[in-house]
Design an enzyme around this catalytic site. Structure first.
Site, short mmCIF file in Angstrom:
data_model
loop_
_atom_site.label_atom_id
_atom_site.label_comp_id
_atom_site.label_asym_id
_atom_site.label_seq_id
_atom_site.Cartn_x
_atom_site.Cartn_y
_atom_site.Cartn_z
N ARG A 129 0.83 -1.22 0.00
CA ARG A 129 0.00 0.00 0.00
C ARG A 129 0.87 1.27 0.00
O ARG A 129 0.35 2.37 -0.23
CB ARG A 129 -0.94 0.00 1.20
N TYR A 130 2.16 1.11 0.29
CA TYR A 130 3.06 2.27 0.32
C TYR A 130 3.88 2.42 -0.95
O TYR A 130 4.25 3.53 -1.31
CB TYR A 130 4.02 2.15 1.51
N THR A 131 4.22 1.32 -1.59
CA THR A 131 5.11 1.40 -2.75
C THR A 131 4.33 1.63 -4.04
O THR A 131 3.13 1.33 -4.13
CB THR A 131 5.94 0.11 -2.90
#
Length: 758
Positions: A129-131
């Protein structure tokens, strides 16, 4: 076999009876084939496993080409598991991360933004969900021809979508990025290679189809990992690996010396610098690496690998130190090679280098043929439409009139101008303003251009030579666009060897002391008075020997067996030592008669009081077993005499004295040098008197001509120099001459050395 359940008709349902053995066997085989074909092994065509192929295809379908903007990785993973790969999101994301890590993939397929892990901890990547991610330019090598009729399609897991079975790779990605995988009953370990080298090998095989593995080896020198570390496997071993498809490789870190410190600048593939420092630190804590005093990790963005190893002093041999570290840490690492893959025939097989390149070229030729045939079909279709459009343009007024006046203009147009249904539909679908704008020259120009392309494609399809030329041009284009220099140099290095215990132990002078009861200890220095040491009650000093702490102590017992014990393992002389029986296993009742130390080439005189003996090298007396080894054969009725050091074989004289006061002197060179045995006769001792212990050889000593012999008999002492000894010099194996009156019962013999420092 079918059976009808009780209480129901045969029309309700049927059951099939199977033995558990048959069911389990079939289920396991089905599962095995699924794992082998659909999960663990790559296909030779595109070099990808199914999950990797689905990730690349899903990203392409999302429009995540190299020139597009990044999108959240969770979006890609969601599409992959929702449309093509019904498995866990973590496994899909981990496969995606691997394809994005430049230190894991030689030619990454995914361009990641954010935390995608590091060489120290490849699994330290951030959650999906961050990359963000998109495809790399290199991924175009796999995806550019998907929409050109080159791919066979299959339904996805729920039958709602189609997915490509194999991607149409323009280069042998199976060798370029390699892969690892564990299936059921088989595994694969394919190392990565350099794009330019592999393309060169492909062209060699296209030009010379009878080339051998050795011929291709001229182009593909060896694997090329995404690290600057050295491949130290010999070219002969690499060639053998390429010939069989199986083998192993060895990579070694690169280091340089800066102001006396060792600086490691490149690590083997998938080796963590933090782990290497932990391994070295563990040896330092265990005191197995005294020549290293400090470790530092100075890696940063500019220097991804910079490990500092600080030697204790500039006297430390850094090459020897690094050889030890290569042998005992991950600074040198072995890699298994097992080029197992799914071939064009759909079967898993271990292939050699020639087999891989040859089979991939067959796959590539088939792909190019499909692409050309697809394009030819499009060209012919377009030419057909242009023919109809040209007729319509030349008869535009009549065409418009027919369309305006006829109820069914399509049929009239087909009949009037001899058009096909496709052509008529195309004319009717064309807007009036487009028709008005069309020019005859433009249509004819398009026709000519398409006809030239059609002729070129037809010639290529009909000629193997033209097909090979096209494949070569496309391979060269890929190499020019994405190729780079080799990263992993292949060099010849000596095998790494670890330090021995002797290497890491400081070399100090020691004196080994043995007591009457068989207790042994090691005192530091050579100026120790063994008789002044503390002994247990009822025990006392018996034997001593001087040497160095890195040498072994050789002991000789009363049965003629020898034993060796490393001096560094002996307890300190501050205590009372420890019993020898804790370190060796002599026969019951054996008594130790000799303690020796020195280099392996040092000579010792070994003898029994039966009058026999020989000279032996100290190196021949060492025994690897606790039970020792048979060294000195003892004649019946004889006993072992304490060994005597022989410092100079050429000028030394052997002095032998019997208990009856007889003495014989002769050159020690008259005795043989042996590794074991009884030896030759030194002094003639009558066997009858030996049996009753009436007469025996009491002692032996080794002297030089400038030394003096001291005879001890009770309280009497007789000192004789060389001019006094001429009466006793004789031939070996004689009884010797009588000593002066008062020395008929000799206690011991000693040698007074004139120059002890020599």
């Amino acid at each position: 076999m079918t059976d009808t359940p009780t209480g129901g008709s045969s029309d309700d349902f049927e059951t099939e009876k199977l033995s558990i053995k048959d069911y389990a066997e079939k289920a396991y085989l089905d599962y095995s084939m699924y794992v082998i074909l659909d999960r663990a092994l790559p296909h030779i065509g595109d070099g990808l496993k199914p999950v990797q192929r689905r990730i690349v295809y899903a990203m392409s379908e999302l429009g995540l080409k190299a020139g597009s903007k990044y999108k959240k990785s969770a979006r890609t993973v969601g599409d992959v598991i929702g449309k093509f790969h019904p498995h866990g999101d973590s496994s899909v994301y981990e496969a995606m991360v691997l394809m994005a890590q430049s230190f894991s993939y030689r030619y990454p397929l995914v361009d990641g933004q954010g935390n995608w892990g590091s060489t120290d901890d490849p699994k330290s990547f951030a959650a999906m969900r961050y990359t963000e991610s998109k495809l790399t330019p290199y991924a175009d090598v796999l995806m550019s021809e998907v929409s050109q009729g080159t791919v066979d399609w299959q339904a996805n897991f729920d039958g709602t979508l189609n997915e490509p079975i194999i991607l149409p790779a323009r280069a042998p990605n199976i060798l370029l990025n390699g892969t690892t995988g564990i299936a059921v009953g088989m595994a694969t370990d394919i190392p990565p290679h350099n794009l330019r080298e592999v393309v060169s090998a492909c062209i060699r095989l296209l030009d010379k189809p009878k080339s051998t593995v050795a011929d291709l080896f001229e182009h593909v020198k060896g694997p090329d990992f995404p690290t600057d570390a050295e491949i130290v496997t010999s070219p002969e071993s690499i060639l053998e690996t390429y010939q069989t498809g199986k083998g192993s490789l060895k990579m070694r870190a690169i280091y340089e010396i800066e102001q006396g410190d060792v600086v490691v600048t490149a690590l083997p593939h998938q080796v963590s610098g933090a782990k290497v420092l932990e391994q070295i630190a563990a040896q330092m804590q265990a005191k197995k690496l005294p020549m290293v005093v400090d470790l530092r990790d100075e890696s940063d963005h500019e220097n991804p690998t910079r490990l500092i190893i600080v030697p204790k002093s500039n006297r430390v041999d850094t090459d020897t130190l690094m050889s030890h570290l290569f042998s005992s840490t991950d600074l040198e690492r072995n890699y298994r090679v097992n080029m197992n893959m799914i071939g064009v025939d759909g079967r898993p097989q271990v292939k050699n280098l020639l087999g891989i390149v040859k089979e991939w070229l067959v796959y590539r030729k088939d792909t190019v043929r499909k692409r050309l045939e697809y394009r030819l079909e499009k060209i012919l279709s377009r030419l057909h439409l242009l023919d109809g459009l040209l007729i319509a343009f030349l008869n535009l007024d009549e065409v418009i009139h027919i369309i305006r006046t006829e109820d069914k203009p399509k049929a009239v147009l087909m009949q009037r101008f001899d058009l096909s249904e496709t052509q008529a539909d195309y004319i009717l679908d064309t807007r009036l303003r487009q028709l008005a704008r069309l020019e005859e020259m433009k249509i004819k120009s398009d026709q000519e251009e398409l006809n030239r392309e059609r002729e070129d494609i037809e010639k290529t399809l009909g000629s193997d030579a033209r097909m090979k030329t096209l494949i070569k041009k496309e391979l060269v284009a890929v190499a020019e666009e994405y190729g780079d220099d080799r990263r992993s140099p292949i060099v010849s290095r000596a095998d790494a060897t670890a330090y021995t215990e002797d290497d890491i132990t400081s070399v100090d002078p020691v004196t080994i002391v043995l007591s009457d009861k068989g207790w042994i200890r090691a005192a530091k220095g050579h100026d120790i008075d063994p008789s002044s040491l503390s002994y247990k009650s009822g025990d006392g000093f018996k034997l001593a020997s001087k040497g160095k702490s890195n040498q072994s102590v050789v002991l000789l017992d009363s049965t003629g067996r020898s034993y060796s014990i490393p001096a560094r393992t002996l307890p300190s002389a501050r205590g009372q030592g420890e019993p020898l029986t804790g370190k060796i296993s002599p026969p019951s009742g054996a008594i130790f008669e000799g303690v020796m130390m020195g280099s392996d080439n040092d000579m010792y005189l070994l003898a029994t009081d039966a009058g026999y003996g020989f000279v032996a090298r100290l190196g021949d007396m060492h025994a690897n077993k606790k039970a020792g080894k048979s060294l000195l054969t003892i004649p019946k009725g004889g006993r072992v005499i304490a060994p005597a050091r022989v410092s100079d074989m050429e000028d030394a004289l052997l002095v032998s004295v019997s208990n009856e006061g007889r003495m014989l002197i002769f050159p020690i060179t008259d005795l043989p040098i042996m590794a074991r045995g009884k030896g030759n006769k030194i002094m003639n001792i009558p066997s009858a008197k030996l049996a009753t212990r009436e007469e025996f050889m009491l002692a032996v000593a080794v002297m030089k001509k400038e030394d003096a012999v001291i005879i001890n008999a009770g309280k009497r002492h007789l000192k004789m120099k060389m001019n006094d000894l001429e009466h006793y010099i004789g031939e070996r194996a004689r009884r010797g001459n009588k000593l002066p009156r008062g020395f008929q019962k000799v206690d011991s013999v000693s040698i007074e050395v004139k120059n002890p420092e020599q």
